[in-house]
Design an enzyme around this catalytic site. Structure first.
Site, PDB file in Angstrom:
ATOM      1  N   SER A  12       0.855  -1.180   0.000  1.00  8.53           N
ATOM      2  CA  SER A  12       0.000   0.000   0.000  1.00  8.53           C
ATOM      3  C   SER A  12       0.896   1.236   0.000  1.00  8.53           C
ATOM      4  CB  SER A  12      -0.882  -0.023   1.259  1.00  8.53           C
ATOM      5  OG  SER A  12      -1.628   1.163   1.364  1.00  8.53           O
TER       6      SER A  12
ATOM      7  N   LYS B 193      -1.250  -1.028  -4.320  1.00  4.41           N
ATOM      8  CA  LYS B 193      -2.418  -0.238  -3.908  1.00  4.41           C
ATOM      9  C   LYS B 193      -1.987   1.203  -3.745  1.00  4.41           C
ATOM     10  CE  LYS B 193      -4.729   0.049   0.549  1.00  4.41           C
ATOM     11  NZ  LYS B 193      -5.400  -0.743   1.604  1.00  4.41           N
TER      12      LYS B 193
ATOM     13  N   LYS C 127      -3.041   5.033  -2.501  1.00  8.44           N
ATOM     14  CA  LYS C 127      -3.960   5.879  -1.755  1.00  8.44           C
ATOM     15  C   LYS C 127      -4.344   7.058  -2.646  1.00  8.44           C
ATOM     16  CE  LYS C 127      -3.969   3.939   2.364  1.00  8.44           C
ATOM     17  NZ  LYS C 127      -5.218   3.428   2.969  1.00  8.44           N
TER      18      LYS C 127
ATOM     19  N   ASP D  76      -7.272   3.111  -2.991  1.00  7.60           N
ATOM     20  CA  ASP D  76      -7.959   3.169  -1.695  1.00  7.60           C
ATOM     21  C   ASP D  76      -8.247   4.619  -1.353  1.00  7.60           C
ATOM     22  OD1 ASP D  76      -8.941   2.872   0.863  1.00  7.60           O
ATOM     23  OD2 ASP D  76      -7.169   1.863   1.685  1.00  7.60           O
TER      24      ASP D  76
ATOM     25  N   GLU E 172     -11.191   0.717  -3.170  1.00  4.93           N
ATOM     26  CA  GLU E 172     -11.461   0.421  -1.758  1.00  4.93           C
ATOM     27  C   GLU E 172     -12.107   1.621  -1.071  1.00  4.93           C
ATOM     28  OE1 GLU E 172      -7.934  -1.121   0.114  1.00  4.93           O
ATOM     29  OE2 GLU E 172      -8.720  -0.872   2.141  1.00  4.93           O
TER      30      GLU E 172
ATOM     31  N   ASP F  12     -13.746  -1.607   3.372  1.00  5.70           N
ATOM     32  CA  ASP F  12     -12.791  -1.688   4.470  1.00  5.70           C
ATOM     33  C   ASP F  12     -13.491  -1.116   5.720  1.00  5.70           C
ATOM     34  OD1 ASP F  12     -10.764  -1.198   6.330  1.00  5.70           O
ATOM     35  OD2 ASP F  12      -9.404  -0.175   4.968  1.00  5.70           O
TER      36      ASP F  12
ATOM     37  N   LYS G 246      -9.708  -6.811   8.298  1.00  2.00           N
ATOM     38  CA  LYS G 246      -8.673  -6.437   9.271  1.00  2.00           C
ATOM     39  C   LYS G 246      -9.097  -6.998  10.617  1.00  2.00           C
ATOM     40  CE  LYS G 246      -7.257  -2.138   7.031  1.00  2.00           C
ATOM     41  NZ  LYS G 246      -7.140  -0.665   7.143  1.00  2.00           N
TER      42      LYS G 246
ATOM     43  N   GLY H 280      -4.024  -4.031   6.393  1.00  2.00           N
ATOM     44  CA  GLY H 280      -2.984  -3.730   7.377  1.00  2.00           C
ATOM     45  C   GLY H 280      -3.275  -2.435   8.102  1.00  2.00           C
TER      46      GLY H 280
HETATM   47  O1  OSB Z   1      -7.139   1.892   4.656  1.00  2.00           O
HETATM   48  O2  OSB Z   1      -6.055   0.082   4.522  1.00  2.00           O
HETATM   49  C1  OSB Z   1      -6.155   1.238   4.953  1.00  2.00           C
HETATM   50  C2  OSB Z   1      -2.929   2.299   6.719  1.00  2.00           C
HETATM   51  C3  OSB Z   1      -3.467   2.986   7.794  1.00  2.00           C
HETATM   52  C4  OSB Z   1      -4.829   3.107   7.929  1.00  2.00           C
HETATM   53  C5  OSB Z   1      -5.676   2.554   6.973  1.00  2.00           C
HETATM   54  C6  OSB Z   1      -5.156   1.847   5.897  1.00  2.00           C
HETATM   55  C7  OSB Z   1      -3.759   1.745   5.764  1.00  2.00           C
HETATM   56  C8  OSB Z   1      -3.100   1.099   4.630  1.00  2.00           C
HETATM   57  C9  OSB Z   1      -1.721   0.523   4.820  1.00  2.00           C
HETATM   58  O3  OSB Z   1      -3.568   1.058   3.519  1.00  2.00           O
HETATM   59  C10 OSB Z   1      -1.758  -0.852   5.337  1.00  2.00           C
HETATM   60  C11 OSB Z   1      -0.398  -1.378   5.770  1.00  2.00           C
HETATM   61  O4  OSB Z   1       0.523  -1.375   4.958  1.00  2.00           O
HETATM   62  O5  OSB Z   1      -0.275  -1.806   6.935  1.00  2.00           O
HETATM   63 MG    MG Z   2      -8.379   0.820   3.350  1.00  6.10          MG
END
Ligand code: OSB
Ligand code: MG
Length: 372
Positions: free
Chosen positions: A138, A164, A166, A191, A216, A241, A265, A293
């Site tokens: 991510s 992924k 953001k 995401d 996402e 999510d 999660k 994560g």
């Molecule tokens: O939306 O999945 C998410 C990190 C912090 C809060 C929300 C998210 C995330 C990530 C990274 O996308 C996940 C990771 O690499 O641990």
């Molecule tokens: Mg997410």
């Protein structure tokens, strides 16, 4: 046979990510959290990790609410209670509404302890079947598009199975179009972390030309109904999510057609037991899932690895190696990704040792609770 808990120790830690991680809701860099140690009469220790952040930007929980709920409610509930299996905690914790990350942290420590008592890996104790798992990465929102393209290239070269990205309203379509032009065949997903509303419908429909694996959580963190409306208008699969906190949330989202994929999660759904129920439901309904994560340290990462060994985790998850986020992790060995896969450890429980020196180095507090 009862699990025979003797005491619970909360290790409060503060760890700094190697770099600030940017999302549509804000930037994360310092992580204060708890490692929960559950100790039995024979001196076995099980470990769990609380995954909330210090600000309630992702969901409503924070490090401080996790601390309050664990200390003042969840641990006292265990002090006078006997139980035989980690699944029993769902019923014991039921009077406490939500606070799923607090519940999952305690439950995780007890799952690890239970697996160790049984001489099984946590993956085996959960019914997992894989000896290695596929992972993606991510990538946070980047200041420049060139920096992003370079970052993507690096991670593709390291073998990550999907990328992924953001996104947020001012940094989305154009960025993704450029990325797609540079990487025509890479498995890419986006995401949004709840950054859009149905007013953005026409804008979001343009994402369909990008051949994304999924988008996402485009809409509100607590919404299922509008996501169903959006999914009817979009061909890109929606992955939920933030909206999914339980088996029933998953069931309702699937029934309404609000998503075609779910990011599971452990913390968000209240623990491994609930995560497994969601896994089984999604398997029955043909909804692929993957493990998300929360920028975890090693203990949380190990729990994600174990969960991902269940068969319907059929898409690469967000569990990158320890070294992506940390200069030094709190487990030995660290979680390592090779060619986009993690080899599932074979020692009992979470399968990694706790690095007690690292635990001390990052400690900002320690609290002990004897079981009565
Ligand atoms: O939306 O999945 C998410 C990190 C912090 C809060 C929300 C998210 C995330 C990530 C990274 O996308 C996940 C990771 O690499 O641990
Ligand atoms: Mg997410």
């Amino acid at each position: 046979m009862p699990i025979s808990l003797k005491k619970i120790v909360l290790h409060k830690l503060n760890m700094r990510l190697k770099f600030p991680f940017r999302t549509s809701f804000g930037t994360l860099q310092d992580k204060a959290f708890f490692i929960i140690e559950a100790i039995d009469e024979n001196g076995n220790s099980g470990f769990g990790e609380s995954v909330a952040f210090t600000s309630p930007w992702y969901t409503e929980e924070t490090t401080a609410t996790n601390e309050h709920v664990m200390k003042d409610f969840l641990i006292p509930m265990l002090q006078h209670t006997q139980f035989d299996h980690p699944d029993d905690l769902t019923g014991i914790f039921k009077p406490i509404k939500r606070n799923n990350m607090a519940k999952a942290a305690i439950e995780g420590a007890i799952w690890d302890l239970y697996a160790k008592q049984q001489g099984k890996t946590l993956a085996e104790a959960l019914g997992g079947t894989k000896s290695e798992i596929d992972v993606g990465v991510s990538l946070g929102i980047q200041p420049t598009i060139d920096g992003l393209l370079e970052d993507i290239d690096n991670h593709i070269n390291q073998g990550f199975k999907r990328i992924k990205l953001k996104i947020k309203p001012s940094q989305d379509l154009e960025v993704l179009q450029k990325v797609r032009r540079h990487f025509p065949t890479t498995q890419i997903m986006a995401d949004a972390n709840s950054a859009y509303t149905l007013h953005d419908m026409d804008h979001l429909k343009k994402f369909d030309e990008l051949d994304l694996m999924m988008i996402e959580q485009p809409l509100a963190h607590d919404d299922i109904i509008d996501h169903a409306k959006l999914q009817q208008e979009m061909s890109t699969p929606i992955c939920l999510d933030e909206s999914i906190h339980s088996y029933d949330d998953a069931r309702q989202a699937i029934e309404l057609g609000a998503c075609q994929v779910i990011n599971v999660k452990i913390g968000r759904v209240g623990g491994l037991t609930e995560a497994k129920r969601i896994h089984d439901l999604c398997q029955e309904k043909n909804i692929p899932i993957w493990c998300g994560g929360m920028l975890e340290a090693g203990v949380g990462r190990a729990h994600n690895v174990a969960l991902t060994t269940l068969p319907n985790f059929s898409m690469p998850g967000d569990t990158a190696g320890s070294s992506r986020y940390w200069e030094k992790d709190i487990i030995k060995p660290e979680v390592v990704v090779q060619n986009g896969t993690i080899t599932v450890p074979t020692m009992p429980g979470i399968g990694y040792e706790i690095d007690r020196d690292a635990l001390k180095e990052f400690s900002i507090g320690e609290f002990e609770f004897k079981m009565l």
